[in-house]
Design an enzyme around this catalytic site. Structure first.
Site, PDB file in Angstrom:
ATOM      1  N   GLU A 231       0.036  60.219  67.695  1.00  0.00           N
ATOM      2  CA  GLU A 231       1.390  60.453  68.194  1.00  0.00           C
ATOM      3  C   GLU A 231       2.289  59.357  67.643  1.00  0.00           C
ATOM      4  OE1 GLU A 231       1.310  60.941  72.461  1.00  0.00           O
ATOM      5  OE2 GLU A 231      -0.137  62.564  72.276  1.00  0.00           O
TER       6      GLU A 231
ATOM      7  N   CYS B 269      -5.473  60.493  74.456  1.00  0.00           N
ATOM      8  CA  CYS B 269      -6.788  60.814  73.878  1.00  0.00           C
ATOM      9  C   CYS B 269      -7.915  59.834  74.207  1.00  0.00           C
ATOM     10  CB  CYS B 269      -6.653  60.957  72.368  1.00  0.00           C
ATOM     11  SG  CYS B 269      -5.789  62.465  71.911  1.00  0.00           S
TER      12      CYS B 269
ATOM     13  N   LYS C  18     -15.200  63.892  65.935  1.00  0.00           N
ATOM     14  CA  LYS C  18     -13.957  63.536  66.643  1.00  0.00           C
ATOM     15  C   LYS C  18     -14.224  62.509  67.755  1.00  0.00           C
ATOM     16  CE  LYS C  18      -9.852  63.433  68.077  1.00  0.00           C
ATOM     17  NZ  LYS C  18      -8.861  62.676  67.333  1.00  0.00           N
TER      18      LYS C  18
ATOM     19  N   LYS D  97      10.225  76.868  78.152  1.00  0.00           N
ATOM     20  CA  LYS D  97      10.061  75.999  76.974  1.00  0.00           C
ATOM     21  C   LYS D  97      10.090  76.831  75.697  1.00  0.00           C
ATOM     22  CE  LYS D  97       7.640  72.155  79.094  1.00  0.00           C
ATOM     23  NZ  LYS D  97       6.339  71.805  79.625  1.00  0.00           N
TER      24      LYS D  97
ATOM     25  N   PHE E 299      -6.947  64.637  63.772  1.00  0.00           N
ATOM     26  CA  PHE E 299      -6.943  63.164  63.794  1.00  0.00           C
ATOM     27  C   PHE E 299      -5.540  62.562  63.863  1.00  0.00           C
ATOM     28  CE2 PHE E 299     -10.856  64.418  61.540  1.00  0.00           C
ATOM     29  CZ  PHE E 299     -11.807  63.795  62.341  1.00  0.00           C
TER      30      PHE E 299
END
Ligand code: NAD
Length: 430
Positions: A156, A261, A205, A35, A153
């Site tokens: 996607e 998440c 978070k 990668k 925060f």
């Protein structure tokens, strides 16, 4: 400034590219050699809007440097970010092994100059201090460093935009020297900066993600009540959300939360509360209710459509949400797995996530476009909120399909219009 970012996933690579674009020299450190070779040529192993262009631009300037060698990056960096994965263990507790391994390698390669190590991987209060202890154990004797926790925060699907312009930057820090450097670094973002204790930043978070997850579970429960009472969830959200204390944003009735998440973070905070002997925590309840949602949806589908045995089921959407190719904890994948067990024949399409879905789903046919999915289908299930699914020609689709049942899991279709076309329409809470 010279910066290293450890971890080249959604968070790490986006952060590295944005910091390089701001003019810093940024090494992005990853383990996978193949990668890494791809990344050197601008090839990214996941889809994120605008990221490829930003990466290519900054590879060209020489400010973004992909490497698999800690020794080529860490000793030359004044600030080091940790952005590795923190997945769930089967108990729901968070697996911190990637963070601790990164800390060990950072420690071994630390320069003798003062360095700030910023943890961005979501982790329970107390973890960043453990990171400091690991670095302390492995670092050269004379190396001098401080740790900071900066929660991430980004969402996607809009990671570049969110990284460039977050609502705020939270810096959990104890050392004034480290606070000054990290505050200065974030000044370029031109957004409010909040300095907190390290443990507060770690908890912020989890508090943010579990609250957003709670809103999704709450919206689903109100949607269920709508279905039982003849009310309409869209009207209820509008009426409730126009109260300024509540707000119209972030109400998503549907199949429950998924993605990389929320599921793991809610499970992690539930586990953290349990370990701290807090009984009756709401987080465990949210986790449990969300897990139940998929089987509830399957029951609802069966009672509205009937048996799925040997039925051709067209599925639009595989990603956990629009704008991404991420299928981690995707409700669509879970629904497909259960329908396969009920002997449905699935044909599916997603604008971005087909390649990832192929790796986890067997016995599913993948189509090249949305219309191919609908051909001779007994029913159509819209399982991801890609806007393009709302813009399809449903009169044409009606002719292509054998049946007329459509399940709109994210309420993206105009219900009355669709019904007028002759569909048997099922939404959520409408
Ligand atoms: P990811 O799985 O996409 O990327 C993590 C990367 O770290 C992987 O490529 C992995 O190979 C690499 N890695 C693991 N150990 C390593 C090591 N020792 N050295 C170098 N590389 C290593 O994860 P992500 O989505 O970028 O998330 C990273 C962290 O940020 C997690 O804690 C997550 O909870 C948090 N977060 C994620 C998001 C999101 O939307 N993805 C948003 C906010 C916060």
């Amino acid at each position: 400034m010279n910066i290293a970012v450890v971890g080249a996933g959604y968070v790490g690579l986006t952060l590295a590219a944005v910091l390089a674009d701001f003019g810093h020299k940024v090494w992005v450190v990853r383990k996978d050699k193949e990668k890494n070779e791809g990344l050197k040529k601008g090839k990214i192993h996941f889809f994120e809007p605008d990221l490829e262009d930003l990466v290519k631009k900054n590879l060209k300037t020489g400010r973004l440097i992909p490497t698999t060698e800690y020794s080529q990056a860490i000793p030359f960096s004044q600030v080091i970010f940790i952005a590795v994965g923190t997945p769930s263990l089967s108990s729901g507790a968070v697996d911190l092994s990637q963070v601790f391994e990164a800390a060990k390698e950072i420690g071994k390669n630390l320069s003798l100059e003062y360095t700030v190590v910023v943890n961005k991987s979501t982790c329970p209060p107390g973890t960043t201090r453990k990171v400091a202890r690991i670095i302390e154990k492995f670092k050269p004797k004379k190396a001098n460093f401080d740790v900071v926790f900066c929660p991430e925060f980004l969402r996607e699907g809009s990671a570049v935009e969110n990284t460039k312009r977050p609502d705020r930057v939270v810096i959990g820090v104890e050392s004034p020297k480290a606070a000054k450097i990290i505050k200065e670094l974030h000044k370029q973002f031109k957004v409010p900066i909040l300095l907190t204790k390290i443990e507060s930043a770690e908890l912020i978070k989890y508090a943010a993600n579990s609250y957003l997850a709670l809103r999704i579970v709450f919206a689903n429960q109100i949607a269920d009540l709508c279905e039982k009472s003849g009310a309409d969830i869209e009207e209820v959200i509008k009426g409730m959300g126009t109260d300024k204390r509540i707000g119209l944003h972030y109400w998503y009735p549907g199949m429950g939360y998924g993605g990389s998440c929320f599921p793991k973070d809610v499970a992690a905070i539930a586990d953290f509360a349990k370990k701290k002997k807090i009984t009756g925590s709401i987080f465990a309840v949210v986790d449990k209710l969300n897990k139940k949602r998929i089987s509830q949806i399957i029951k609802k589908l069966e009672s509205n459509f009937g048996s799925f045995v040997n039925k051709k089921v067209g599925v639009l959407g595989l990603a956990c949400k629009q704008g991404t190719d991420d299928i981690r904890e995707s409700p669509a994948i879970k629904i497909i797995e259960l329908l396969k067990k009920k002997r449905a024949k699935i044909i599916a399409y997603d604008p971005m996530a087909v390649e990832n879905a192929k790796k986890v789903l067997s016995g599913v046919t993948f189509a090249k476009n949305s219309y191919e999915v609908t051909k001779d289908a007994d029913c159509l299930l819209i399982l991801t909120d890609w806007p393009e699914f709302g813009r399809l020609d449903y009169a044409k689709i009606k002719k292509l399909m054998r049946g007329n049942f459509v399940f709109d899991s994210r309420n993206i279709l105009a219900k009355e219009k669709i019904k007028k076309l002759g569909y048997n329409y099922l939404g959520v809470g409408r």
